[in-house]
Design an enzyme around this catalytic site. Sequence first.
Site, PDB file in Angstrom:
ATOM      1  N   SER A 211      -4.485  60.928 -58.071  1.00  0.00           N
ATOM      2  CA  SER A 211      -5.865  60.697 -57.641  1.00  0.00           C
ATOM      3  C   SER A 211      -6.275  59.276 -58.013  1.00  0.00           C
ATOM      4  O   SER A 211      -7.372  58.849 -57.707  1.00  0.00           O
ATOM      5  CB  SER A 211      -6.787  61.691 -58.339  1.00  0.00           C
ATOM      6  OG  SER A 211      -6.708  61.477 -59.738  1.00  0.00           O
ATOM      7  N   ASN A 212      -5.377  58.565 -58.708  1.00  0.00           N
ATOM      8  CA  ASN A 212      -5.722  57.267 -59.292  1.00  0.00           C
ATOM      9  C   ASN A 212      -5.154  56.120 -58.449  1.00  0.00           C
ATOM     10  O   ASN A 212      -3.944  55.903 -58.410  1.00  0.00           O
ATOM     11  CB  ASN A 212      -5.150  57.251 -60.723  1.00  0.00           C
ATOM     12  CG  ASN A 212      -5.532  56.011 -61.477  1.00  0.00           C
ATOM     13  OD1 ASN A 212      -5.593  54.923 -60.927  1.00  0.00           O
ATOM     14  ND2 ASN A 212      -5.784  56.177 -62.764  1.00  0.00           N
ATOM     15  N   GLU A 213      -6.046  55.399 -57.782  1.00  0.00           N
ATOM     16  CA  GLU A 213      -5.581  54.343 -56.871  1.00  0.00           C
ATOM     17  C   GLU A 213      -4.869  53.207 -57.614  1.00  0.00           C
ATOM     18  O   GLU A 213      -3.919  52.609 -57.092  1.00  0.00           O
ATOM     19  CB  GLU A 213      -6.760  53.779 -56.068  1.00  0.00           C
ATOM     20  CG  GLU A 213      -6.275  52.870 -54.966  1.00  0.00           C
ATOM     21  CD  GLU A 213      -7.383  52.246 -54.131  1.00  0.00           C
ATOM     22  OE1 GLU A 213      -8.554  52.599 -54.320  1.00  0.00           O
ATOM     23  OE2 GLU A 213      -7.028  51.390 -53.294  1.00  0.00           O
TER      24      GLU A 213
ATOM     25  N   LYS B 145      -2.948  53.449 -60.247  1.00  0.00           N
ATOM     26  CA  LYS B 145      -1.560  53.868 -60.469  1.00  0.00           C
ATOM     27  C   LYS B 145      -0.748  53.713 -59.188  1.00  0.00           C
ATOM     28  O   LYS B 145       0.381  53.229 -59.207  1.00  0.00           O
ATOM     29  CB  LYS B 145      -1.520  55.352 -60.844  1.00  0.00           C
ATOM     30  CG  LYS B 145      -1.879  55.709 -62.245  1.00  0.00           C
ATOM     31  CD  LYS B 145      -1.560  57.207 -62.364  1.00  0.00           C
ATOM     32  CE  LYS B 145      -1.869  57.818 -63.666  1.00  0.00           C
ATOM     33  NZ  LYS B 145      -1.479  59.246 -63.696  1.00  0.00           N
TER      34      LYS B 145
ATOM     35  N   ASP C  83       2.232  61.032 -65.406  1.00  0.00           N
ATOM     36  CA  ASP C  83       1.213  61.268 -66.409  1.00  0.00           C
ATOM     37  C   ASP C  83       1.313  60.174 -67.442  1.00  0.00           C
ATOM     38  O   ASP C  83       2.408  59.880 -67.921  1.00  0.00           O
ATOM     39  CB  ASP C  83       1.473  62.628 -67.075  1.00  0.00           C
ATOM     40  CG  ASP C  83       0.266  63.482 -66.905  1.00  0.00           C
ATOM     41  OD1 ASP C  83      -0.780  63.116 -67.451  1.00  0.00           O
ATOM     42  OD2 ASP C  83       0.371  64.474 -66.163  1.00  0.00           O
TER      43      ASP C  83
ATOM     44  N   GLY D 179      -8.506  51.159 -65.680  1.00  0.00           N
ATOM     45  CA  GLY D 179      -8.508  51.946 -66.910  1.00  0.00           C
ATOM     46  C   GLY D 179      -8.660  51.103 -68.177  1.00  0.00           C
ATOM     47  O   GLY D 179      -9.567  50.267 -68.284  1.00  0.00           O
TER      48      GLY D 179
ATOM     49  N   LYS E  71       1.679  42.257 -65.169  1.00  0.00           N
ATOM     50  CA  LYS E  71       1.694  43.534 -65.902  1.00  0.00           C
ATOM     51  C   LYS E  71       2.835  44.418 -65.409  1.00  0.00           C
ATOM     52  O   LYS E  71       3.486  45.119 -66.181  1.00  0.00           O
ATOM     53  CB  LYS E  71       0.343  44.251 -65.710  1.00  0.00           C
ATOM     54  CG  LYS E  71       0.322  45.658 -66.233  1.00  0.00           C
ATOM     55  CD  LYS E  71      -0.929  46.420 -65.829  1.00  0.00           C
ATOM     56  CE  LYS E  71      -0.796  47.880 -66.186  1.00  0.00           C
ATOM     57  NZ  LYS E  71      -1.896  48.707 -65.675  1.00  0.00           N
TER      58      LYS E  71
ATOM     59  N   HIS F 147       4.545  50.315 -69.033  1.00  0.00           N
ATOM     60  CA  HIS F 147       5.108  51.660 -69.218  1.00  0.00           C
ATOM     61  C   HIS F 147       5.462  52.266 -67.853  1.00  0.00           C
ATOM     62  O   HIS F 147       6.493  52.896 -67.684  1.00  0.00           O
ATOM     63  CB  HIS F 147       4.092  52.541 -69.959  1.00  0.00           C
ATOM     64  CG  HIS F 147       2.711  52.520 -69.367  1.00  0.00           C
ATOM     65  ND1 HIS F 147       2.064  51.345 -69.060  1.00  0.00           N
ATOM     66  CD2 HIS F 147       1.870  53.515 -68.994  1.00  0.00           C
ATOM     67  CE1 HIS F 147       0.889  51.634 -68.535  1.00  0.00           C
ATOM     68  NE2 HIS F 147       0.745  52.937 -68.476  1.00  0.00           N
TER      69      HIS F 147
END
Length: 180
Positions: A8-10, A12, A65, A141, A160, A165
């Site tokens: 749901s996270n654009e 990401k 996640d 975030g 980045k 990660h």
Amino acid sequence: MKVIFITSNEGKFREAKSIGEKYGIEVEWRKEEYLEPQGNDLEEIARKSAEMLSKKIKEPFFIEDSGLFIPALKGFPGPYSSFVFKTIGNEGILKLMDGVEDRRAYFLAVVAFFDGKEILTFKGRVDGRIAKEMRGDKGFGFDPIFEYDGRTFAEMGDEKNEVSHRRRALEELFRYLAKK
Ligand code: ITT
């Protein structure tokens, strides 16, 4: 080769797409509501979420996640990062870290990939520090408060994606897919 990324996270998704391009893999965005199980272990949460989704989606897909872990706060917000970001946000974390000397922090990402039959997980970690104030306007975030090598992730822009990660976890997945 094409793989579906369910999130749901654009922020990401944009990063995963850009990382995929480096490996010749097309990452396609799919938003699919699912109930994320609660727990203290990111890998377990990712695996269980992928298992649930695999009952519905039969093509290869992955989810991811991730979380920010702060040793001085005993690992908080960790697996609760999404909720903590939406509630107290970066200002809240900075307040909790007010006067705290040990500013070490790390991001973890677990990618859970469903290949049509089984679920495989891949992990990535990046170590940094919690900045004293928010800096930078890129990323998403916790990027404005996560310092890596003197700059915050929000100041690094696309750079980045070389060290994050997410990059490290996705690199494992994409290398695995390239070998198949
Ligand atoms: P999904 O639909 O993919 O679950 P989400 O935003 O809820 O999207 P998570 O449950 O994995 O994602 O929560 C991770 C939270 O940690 C996310 O909301 C961000 O606030 C933060 N986070 C993860 N990776 C980050 C990064 O690279 N930079 C900054 N913040 C990050």
